[in-house]
Design a protein around this motif. Structure first.
Motif, PDB file in Angstrom:
ATOM      1  N   VAL A  48       0.864  -1.182   0.000  1.00 19.26           N
ATOM      2  CA  VAL A  48       0.000   0.000   0.000  1.00 19.26           C
ATOM      3  C   VAL A  48       0.899   1.230   0.000  1.00 19.26           C
ATOM      4  O   VAL A  48       2.060   1.156   0.396  1.00 19.26           O
ATOM      5  CB  VAL A  48      -0.940   0.029   1.231  1.00 19.26           C
ATOM      6  N   ASN A  51       4.890   1.660  -4.379  1.00 18.83           N
ATOM      7  CA  ASN A  51       4.154   2.050  -3.173  1.00 18.83           C
ATOM      8  C   ASN A  51       4.995   2.833  -2.182  1.00 18.83           C
ATOM      9  O   ASN A  51       4.471   3.330  -1.194  1.00 18.83           O
ATOM     10  CB  ASN A  51       3.582   0.810  -2.485  1.00 18.83           C
ATOM     11  N   ALA A 111      -3.384   9.243  -2.366  1.00 20.68           N
ATOM     12  CA  ALA A 111      -3.371   7.780  -2.422  1.00 20.68           C
ATOM     13  C   ALA A 111      -4.787   7.228  -2.478  1.00 20.68           C
ATOM     14  O   ALA A 111      -5.059   6.264  -3.207  1.00 20.68           O
ATOM     15  CB  ALA A 111      -2.625   7.218  -1.204  1.00 20.68           C
ATOM     16  N   ARG A 146      -6.838   4.942  -5.659  1.00 18.48           N
ATOM     17  CA  ARG A 146      -7.270   3.555  -5.396  1.00 18.48           C
ATOM     18  C   ARG A 146      -8.266   3.049  -6.369  1.00 18.48           C
ATOM     19  O   ARG A 146      -9.062   3.585  -6.954  1.00 18.48           O
ATOM     20  CB  ARG A 146      -7.869   3.454  -4.009  1.00 18.48           C
TER      21      ARG A 146
END
Length: 141
Positions: free
Chosen positions: A68, A98, A137, A141
């Motif tokens: 992530v 990431n 972020a 997604r």
């Protein structure tokens, strides 16, 4: 120094029960000393190397497995954590989409003071930067 004093005062009875010596902690002069005499016994690690191995983000390829978005924000003038300690992590950031390393020239250790009276702004630059990263972020997604 303040962190050490506050922790010892607040935990003077608990430290010995958790394996740490109040006297040894009071004599600590460096972060490594605190890790060795307070953190390691208090949290049950075998030794300082076990603690660093378990808690270090880059040990055993932990950074390479980050799945992530993760922001690392640090200042080159940090008096506690040397910017040189991140040199090994930068190639990992280049190979893992990431990982984001943001190194600023100034900011100290969890600081980034702003304006004529930095105490008015507290940690606003760091907080706003982290929030902006998080918002970006989430949008991606």
């Amino acid at each position: 120094h303040t962190l050490k004093l506050n922790f010892v005062v607040d935990n003077a009875e608990r430290l010995p029960r958790r394996g740490a010596s109040v006297e040894a902690v009071e004599r600590c002069e460096t972060v490594c000393d605190l890790d060795r005499h307070m953190v390691v016994p208090y949290h049950g690690f075998d030794d300082i190397f076990h603690y660093y191995r378990e808690m270090g983000a880059s040990c055993e390829g932990k950074l390479g497995r980050v799945a992530v978005p993760l922001l690392h924000l640090s200042a080159c003038d940090d008096p506690i954590t040397s910017v040189d300690s991140f040199a090994h992590a930068l190639p990992m950031a280049a190979s893992n989409p990431n990982l984001f390393f943001n190194l600023t020239a100034h900011g100290g250790h969890v600081g980034w003071p702003q304006g004529w009276l930095p105490s008015l702004y507290k940690w606003s630059w760091m907080s706003e930067h982290a929030l902006s990263f998080l918002n970006d972020a989430m949008e991606r997604r």
